[in-house]
Design a protein around this motif. Structure first.
Motif, PDB file in Angstrom:
ATOM      1  N   PHE A 192       0.796  -1.215   0.000  1.00 30.06           N
ATOM      2  CA  PHE A 192       0.000   0.000   0.000  1.00 30.06           C
ATOM      3  C   PHE A 192       0.836   1.276   0.000  1.00 30.06           C
ATOM      4  CE2 PHE A 192      -3.187  -2.958   1.870  1.00 30.06           C
ATOM      5  CZ  PHE A 192      -4.125  -2.837   0.854  1.00 30.06           C
ATOM      6  N   ARG A 193       2.005   1.239   0.629  1.00 25.83           N
ATOM      7  CA  ARG A 193       2.784   2.473   0.685  1.00 25.83           C
ATOM      8  C   ARG A 193       4.267   2.159   0.857  1.00 25.83           C
ATOM      9  NH1 ARG A 193       1.499   2.131   6.356  1.00 25.83           N
ATOM     10  NH2 ARG A 193       3.073   3.138   7.671  1.00 25.83           N
ATOM     11  N   ASP A 300     -10.791   6.088   4.633  1.00 28.98           N
ATOM     12  CA  ASP A 300     -10.090   5.736   3.402  1.00 28.98           C
ATOM     13  C   ASP A 300     -10.664   6.566   2.255  1.00 28.98           C
ATOM     14  OD1 ASP A 300      -8.938   3.866   5.012  1.00 28.98           O
ATOM     15  OD2 ASP A 300      -9.843   2.109   4.040  1.00 28.98           O
ATOM     16  N   LEU A 330      -5.147   4.781   2.710  1.00 27.37           N
ATOM     17  CA  LEU A 330      -5.724   4.126   3.877  1.00 27.37           C
ATOM     18  C   LEU A 330      -5.496   5.012   5.097  1.00 27.37           C
ATOM     19  CD1 LEU A 330      -4.562   0.446   3.221  1.00 27.37           C
ATOM     20  CD2 LEU A 330      -6.605   1.641   2.399  1.00 27.37           C
ATOM     21  N   ALA A 333      -3.205   4.036   8.088  1.00 25.70           N
ATOM     22  CA  ALA A 333      -1.754   4.068   7.917  1.00 25.70           C
ATOM     23  C   ALA A 333      -1.253   5.445   7.500  1.00 25.70           C
ATOM     24  CB  ALA A 333      -1.322   3.033   6.877  1.00 25.70           C
ATOM     25  N   THR A 366     -10.806  -1.633  -1.556  1.00 24.32           N
ATOM     26  CA  THR A 366     -10.556  -2.151  -0.215  1.00 24.32           C
ATOM     27  C   THR A 366      -9.582  -3.321  -0.321  1.00 24.32           C
ATOM     28  OG1 THR A 366     -11.603  -2.851   1.858  1.00 24.32           O
ATOM     29  CG2 THR A 366     -12.460  -3.826  -0.175  1.00 24.32           C
ATOM     30  N   ALA A 367      -9.201  -3.874   0.825  1.00 24.15           N
ATOM     31  CA  ALA A 367      -8.245  -4.987   0.857  1.00 24.15           C
ATOM     32  C   ALA A 367      -8.981  -6.302   1.064  1.00 24.15           C
ATOM     33  CB  ALA A 367      -7.230  -4.769   1.970  1.00 24.15           C
ATOM     34  N   ASP A 419     -13.425   0.678   7.100  1.00 25.00           N
ATOM     35  CA  ASP A 419     -12.206   0.907   6.332  1.00 25.00           C
ATOM     36  C   ASP A 419     -11.197  -0.188   6.645  1.00 25.00           C
ATOM     37  OD1 ASP A 419     -13.178   3.228   5.158  1.00 25.00           O
ATOM     38  OD2 ASP A 419     -12.464   4.503   6.798  1.00 25.00           O
ATOM     39  N   VAL A 420     -10.118  -0.213   5.885  1.00 27.20           N
ATOM     40  CA  VAL A 420      -9.059  -1.195   6.108  1.00 27.20           C
ATOM     41  C   VAL A 420      -8.409  -0.926   7.465  1.00 27.20           C
ATOM     42  CG1 VAL A 420      -6.867  -2.105   5.241  1.00 27.20           C
ATOM     43  CG2 VAL A 420      -8.666  -1.435   3.635  1.00 27.20           C
ATOM     44  N   ALA A 425      -3.211  -2.621   7.048  1.00 29.64           N
ATOM     45  CA  ALA A 425      -2.565  -1.572   6.254  1.00 29.64           C
ATOM     46  C   ALA A 425      -1.054  -1.580   6.438  1.00 29.64           C
ATOM     47  CB  ALA A 425      -3.124  -0.208   6.631  1.00 29.64           C
ATOM     48  N   ASP A 426      -0.588  -1.988   7.624  1.00 29.43           N
ATOM     49  CA  ASP A 426       0.851  -2.006   7.901  1.00 29.43           C
ATOM     50  C   ASP A 426       1.524  -3.315   7.503  1.00 29.43           C
ATOM     51  OD1 ASP A 426       1.189   0.549   8.837  1.00 29.43           O
ATOM     52  OD2 ASP A 426       0.886   0.033  10.938  1.00 29.43           O
TER      53      ASP A 426
END
Length: 522
Positions: A192-193, A300, A330, A333, A366-367, A419-420, A425-426
Motif C-alpha cells: 500500500f505504501r 479511506d 488508507l 496508515a 478495499t483490501a 475501512d481497512v 494496512a501495515d
C-alpha cells in the motif's frame, strides 16, 4: 508544480482555518464489522461525483485568533502559527546560509561538480524549484537537531529532489534509502505504501541516520561518505589508514570514485547557494514559512478523489504524497495528506462538504485477504474484476499464482462500511508462487557409470541442480548403489513404477541395477 506562494498568507490561512473547522464538525459513518476473509467484497463503480459546492456565506467564519489556533505545521504540532511573525516572508536561502558549518573542500573534484552544474542552468532551475517545496521543512528538522544546514542540501545530490527517484540499486525516494536501511529506520514498505518516498517520514529517517553516522565517526565528511558507501566500508577504509599510519580524514581515505565525488558535489551545491551569480545561475525565491500544510483524513479515500477535492492534478497531488503505492489512501496508515496552502484549504472545505452530505464511502477500493492459493483468473472472478485489471492494480506478473494469506486490492462493495484496519494496512503483503505443476521426487540407486552430468542429461536437468539435491560437486561421480534423488516435472520424468497405495512399495529395476522409486514432492 510551478506556482509561487502569494503574499496574502493571512487570507489563505484564515480560509484554511474555516475549512478545518467545518471538517472537525462534520459527521462520519460509524465503523462496522469487515467481511469475512474468504468472502470478497462485491464490486462497486468508482466514485465520479462532482465536487461539492463551496459553503454559503451563512457558514460560520471564526475570528482571526481562532483561525490561528486551528492551524498546525506538520513539523510543529501543537504550536500556534503566528500570522504576523516578522520572518514569515524572509528569504529562506539567507537562513540556510547562516547555518553552514562544514569545513569547506577545495579540490579538482569540487571544481568538476561546479562546472557540471554551471553548464546546466535549466537543470539547476528545475532542481531548485522542486527543492523549494520541501526546503523549509527539511531545514526546520536540521535546525532542531543542531546539525549543519548543509545537510538540507543533500537531496540535491541524492535525487535532485525527485520524490519518486529509484536508483539502479533500488534505493528510493528523495533521500535514496535502500530497502533494508529504510526498515531499520521504521520506513514502512508494503503493497500500500513506501515511506521511503514520504516527504516527512524519509526526512526524519535520513537525519536520524546521519546523526547516528556522525556519532560513529565524529566527522561530518566521513558520515556523509558512510551515507553513500555504507558505514562498514568507511570503517574498513579508516582502519586501513590507521594501520599504515596515514591520516583518516575524508580526503586521505582510499574510497571508490563515486564516494570520492559525493561530498564534493555537496560542496559545489553549497558554493552555488552562497553565490549563484558566480556561476551564472539563479535560485528561485523561497519564503521562510511552510510551503505545505498537513490535512487530517479520517476515512479511506481514493487518491483520484482526493486530488479532485483539492482542485489539483493527480500528478501534483502525488508530488506531495508520493508514498502511495495504490489508488487508495488508507487512513489507518496515512492519517494526513500534504498539500500547498491554497490547495489544503480547498481540500479541507470540499472534504467537509462531501462528508457532511453523507455521500457514503470515499474509497472505491478495499483490501481482501486471499483464503487459499489461487490463480489471478480465479481471484478476479471472485472479486468481480477483469483479470487484466486485477493483475495491473496488484502488479501480478504472468504465470504466477497468488498464495493464501496474500492481500489484494479489490473493488469495495456497497455493503462494506469499515475501512481497512491499521494492522492490515501495515502488514499487507503479496506472496506469489510459480504457476507450474508440482515436481515429482524420483530416487534410485546409482549404477557403475552414473555421474552428476549423466543423471542430469537423463532427466533433462542442470548438473548444478542434481549436485545440490544430492550434496555433491557438479563434476562428481556417484558410487555404485548410492542413493540418488532428483526432482522433475511428471511429463519429463524417466519411466518409473510407483507402488500401489495399499501395498508396500516395490522397487523397479531399470537397467544396470538402477532402482527407481517415484513420489510426489512434499
Amino acid at each position: 508544480m510551478e506556482e509561487r506562494i502569494p503574499m496574502t498568507l493571512t487570507h489563505r490561512l484564515t480560509a484554511l482555518a474555516t475549512a478545518l473547522l467545518l471538517a472537525a464538525c462534520a459527521n462520519t459513518h460509524p465503523p462496522s464489522s469487515a467481511p469475512a476473509a474468504d468472502t470478497p467484497p462485491a464490486p462497486t463503480p468508482a466514485i465520479t461525483a462532482a465536487l461539492p459546492a463551496a459553503p454559503t456565506s451563512a457558514a460560520l467564519v471564526p475570528t482571526r485568533e481562532r483561525a490561528a489556533g486551528l492551524l498546525e505545521d506538520a513539523l510543529r504540532p501543537g504550536e500556534k502559527v503566528d500570522l504576523d511573525a516578522a520572518d514569515v516572508n524572509a528569504d529562506l536561502w539567507a537562513r540556510l546560509r547562516k547555518g553552514f558549518q562544514l569545513r569547506d573542500l577545495d579540490d579538482d573534484w569540487v571544481r568538476k561538480a561546479e562546472a557540471w552544474y554551471s553548464a546546466r542552468p535549466d537543470y539547476v532551475e528545475r532542481m531548485t524549484t522542486r527543492g523549494s517545496r520541501y526546503l523549509f521543512h527539511i531545514l526546520d528538522e536540521v535546525e532542531k537537531r543542531g546539525m549543519p544546514s548543509e545537510l538540507a542540501l543533500l537531496p540535491f545530490v541524492e535525487s535532485a529532489f525527485v520524490t519518486h527517484a529509484v536508483s539502479s540499486a533500488k534505493a528510493t525516494g528523495m533521500w535514496q534509502f535502500m530497502p533494508a536501511t529504510g526498515r531499520d529506520f521504521d520506513l514502512k514498505q508494503n503493497i500500500f505504501r513506501d515511506d521511503r518516498r514520504d516527504v516527512l517520514a524519509s526526512t526524519r529517517a535520513a537525519l536520524d541516520y546521519l546523526g547516528r553516522l556522525y556519532k560513529m565517526f565524529g566527522d561530518w565528511h566521513l558520515a556523509l561518505a558512510a551515507y553513500n558507501w555504507g558505514p562498514g566500508n568507511v570503517q574498513k577504509a579508516v582502519a586501513r589508514n590507521q594501520r599504515l599510519g596515514l591520516p583518516t580524514d575524508y580526503e586521505s581515505l582510499k574510497i571508490p570514485d563515486e564516494t570520492r565525488y559525493y561530498v564534493p558535489k555537496l560542496q559545489a551545491v553549497k558554493n552555488i547557494v552562497l553565490a549563484p551569480e558566480r556561476y551564472a545561475l539563479t535560485l528561485p525565491p523561497v519564503a521562510n514559512h511552510p510551503y505545505f500544510l498537513s490535512v487530517r483524513i479520517e476515512r479511506d479515500i481514493d487518491v483520484e478523489l482526493a486530488a479532485r477535492l483539492a482542485g489539483v492534478s493527480l500528478e501534483t497531488f502525488q508530488q506531495f504524497n508520493p508514498q502511495m503505492n495504490k489508488p487508495v489512501i488508507l487512513a489507518a496508515a496515512t492519517p494526513q495528506v500534504l498539500l500547498p496552502y491554497e490547495q489544503a484549504s480547498v481540500f479541507a472545505e470540499n472534504l467537509a462538504s462531501h462528508v457532511g452530505e453523507n455521500r457514503g464511502p470515499m474509497a472505491s477500493w478495499t483490501a481482501w485477504i486471499v483464503p487459499k492459493t489461487m490463480s489471478p483468473a480465479e481471484a478476479a472472478k471472485r472479486t468481480g474484476m477483469a483479470e487484466a485489471q486485477l493483475r495491473e492494480v496488484n502488479k501480478i506478473p504472468p504465470k504466477m499464482l497468488v498464495k493464501a494469506g496474500s492481500t489484494l486490492l479489490v473493488p469495495r462493495g456497497e455493503h462494506v462500511v469499515a475501512d481497512v484496519s491499521g494492522q492490515l494496512a501495515d502488514s499487507a503483503a503479496l506472496n506469489l508462487a510459480p504457476d507450474a505443476p508440482p515436481l515429482r521426487r524420483v530416487s534410485f540407486k546409482a549404477g557403475k557409470a552414473d555421474t552428476v552430468a549423466s543423471v542430469a542429461a537423463r532427466y533433462q536437468l542442470r548438473a548444478e541442480q542434481v549436485a545440490q539435491w544430492n550434496k555433491v560437486g557438479a563434476n562428481a561421480r556417484f558410487k555404485p548403489g548410492q542413493a540418488v534423488v532428483v526432482y522433475t516435472a511428471p511429463s519429463s520424468a524417466a519411466p518409473v513404477r510407483v507402488a500401489a497405495a495399499k501395498a508396500p512399495a516395490k522397487a523397479a529395476k531399470l537397467g544396470r541395477g538402477r532402482t527407481v522409486v517415484a513420489a510426489a514432492a512434499p
